[in-house]
Write a protein that holds these residues in place. Structure first.
Motif, PDB file in Angstrom:
ATOM      1  N   UNK A 156      33.017  41.456  35.118  1.00  0.00           N
ATOM      2  CA  UNK A 156      32.112  40.549  35.815  1.00  0.00           C
ATOM      3  C   UNK A 156      32.926  39.855  36.900  1.00  0.00           C
ATOM      4  N   UNK A 157      32.448  39.906  38.126  1.00  0.00           N
ATOM      5  CA  UNK A 157      33.223  39.305  39.197  1.00  0.00           C
ATOM      6  C   UNK A 157      32.554  39.434  40.539  1.00  0.00           C
ATOM      7  N   UNK A 158      33.345  39.793  41.549  1.00  0.00           N
ATOM      8  CA  UNK A 158      32.873  39.790  42.930  1.00  0.00           C
ATOM      9  C   UNK A 158      33.561  40.891  43.717  1.00  0.00           C
ATOM     10  N   UNK A 159      32.801  41.578  44.557  1.00  0.00           N
ATOM     11  CA  UNK A 159      33.342  42.606  45.437  1.00  0.00           C
ATOM     12  C   UNK A 159      33.817  41.933  46.725  1.00  0.00           C
ATOM     13  N   UNK A 160      35.098  42.111  47.065  1.00  0.00           N
ATOM     14  CA  UNK A 160      35.692  41.500  48.252  1.00  0.00           C
ATOM     15  C   UNK A 160      36.342  42.571  49.118  1.00  0.00           C
ATOM     16  N   UNK A 193      37.784  44.529  43.496  1.00  0.00           N
ATOM     17  CA  UNK A 193      36.884  43.908  42.525  1.00  0.00           C
ATOM     18  C   UNK A 193      37.642  42.793  41.842  1.00  0.00           C
ATOM     19  N   UNK A 194      37.288  41.560  42.184  1.00  0.00           N
ATOM     20  CA  UNK A 194      37.963  40.405  41.604  1.00  0.00           C
ATOM     21  C   UNK A 194      37.178  39.883  40.416  1.00  0.00           C
ATOM     22  N   UNK A 199      42.207  39.608  36.405  1.00  0.00           N
ATOM     23  CA  UNK A 199      42.425  40.753  37.258  1.00  0.00           C
ATOM     24  C   UNK A 199      42.845  40.380  38.679  1.00  0.00           C
ATOM     25  N   UNK A 200      42.548  39.175  39.113  1.00  0.00           N
ATOM     26  CA  UNK A 200      42.840  38.806  40.498  1.00  0.00           C
ATOM     27  C   UNK A 200      43.649  37.522  40.585  1.00  0.00           C
ATOM     28  N   UNK A 201      44.553  37.311  39.670  1.00  0.00           N
ATOM     29  CA  UNK A 201      45.434  36.169  39.764  1.00  0.00           C
ATOM     30  C   UNK A 201      46.507  36.385  40.811  1.00  0.00           C
ATOM     31  N   UNK A 202      47.300  35.357  41.065  1.00  0.00           N
ATOM     32  CA  UNK A 202      48.304  35.433  42.115  1.00  0.00           C
ATOM     33  C   UNK A 202      49.361  36.501  41.844  1.00  0.00           C
ATOM     34  N   UNK A 203      49.693  36.738  40.598  1.00  0.00           N
ATOM     35  CA  UNK A 203      50.794  37.662  40.292  1.00  0.00           C
ATOM     36  C   UNK A 203      50.296  38.980  39.715  1.00  0.00           C
TER      37      UNK A 203
END
Length: 254
Positions: A156-160, A193-194, A199-203
């Motif tokens: 579940x997230x957002x397409x960027x 896909x964040x 899955x989309x953290x800084x590291x």
């Protein structure tokens, strides 16, 4: 008997003392409320992230060109370990058209670095000289990276678009970035896909969003960009890049 004098507002005369006191107090109160409101509003927004685009530092990066599913360079010029850098233009388009007949293999790419955490991208210089064959370049660590199937995943997230999220734009997510993200994805930039900090953290990785067969999505993806979505697919890792493979029918707006 003394007469009681009432203050009366006259535009050209001095402001009465009690009005001056009221206006001063009201002004200070409004300033305080404005400061508190601004602080609360700032805290309500998600952090912009640490992504950066070092536009002033143009370099030449040797490596191995991989043109599919999105152009990328496998290189050892970004640290001790081999890394992958996606290849884009300075604008909102990919480099697919400007690759021409350039074959996959050893090349030199000239451009500036965009990176966020472990994610990297090279914005090629303008013109036709941004890429050139490098037949004498050999680095066996950059050849034949195997696929690792990490299994099925429901995210579940957002397409960027990757370029803005990596550091080309702030903010790089949400409705305020929807129009920009759609233009970038339409222009051939790789979508990600964040799905929160996992899955989309800084590291960590920003998974490259692909079709179930590993190919690039087309314009059918535009209607889902920057909206909350749920997607069922598979996670596949190739080198330092994680892919999230999900067909358009498996991505649903929430």
């Amino acid at each position: 008997m003394s007469e009681r004098r009432e203050d009366f507002f006259i535009g050209w005369d001095e402001t009465p003392k009690q009005d001056r006191r009221f206006l001063l107090g009201a002004s200070l109160g409004l300033l305080t409320l404005s400061g508190v409101g601004a602080a609360l509003l700032a805290r309500s927004h998600a952090p912009a992230g640490t992504g950066q685009w070092d536009m002033s530092n143009v370099r030449t990066f040797p490596g191995m060109l991989v043109s599919e599913p999105y152009p990328m360079l496998r290189t050892s010029a970004l640290g001790a370990a081999p890394r992958t850098a996606f290849l884009v233009t300075n604008g909102k388009t990919g480099v697919q058209r400007s690759l021409g007949a350039m074959a996959d293999g050893p090349v030199n790419v000239t451009g500036s670095l965009i990176q966020r955490g472990g994610n990297a991208m090279i914005a090629a210089i303008d013109g036709d000289d941004w890429i050139a064959p490098a037949p004498d370049f050999v680095d066996l660590r950059l050849i034949a990276w195997p696929e690792e199937d990490l299994g099925e995943a429901l995210l579940v997230g957002e397409v960027l678009d990757a370029k803005c999220w990596f550091g080309a734009m702030r903010p790089s997510s949400g409705q305020v970035h929807k129009a920009c993200a759609a233009l970038c994805v339409r222009g051939g930039l790789p979508p990600t896909f964040c799905s929160g900090e996992i899955m989309c953290g800084e590291s960590s990785d920003a998974p490259l969003l692909l079709r179930a067969d590993g190919g690039a999505h087309g314009e059918e993806l535009l209607g889902l960009v920057a909206d909350p979505v749920r997607a069922l697919g598979r996670l596949v890792r190739i080198g330092d890049v994680t892919q999230f493979r999900a067909d358009i029918g498996a991505i649903q707006r929430l």
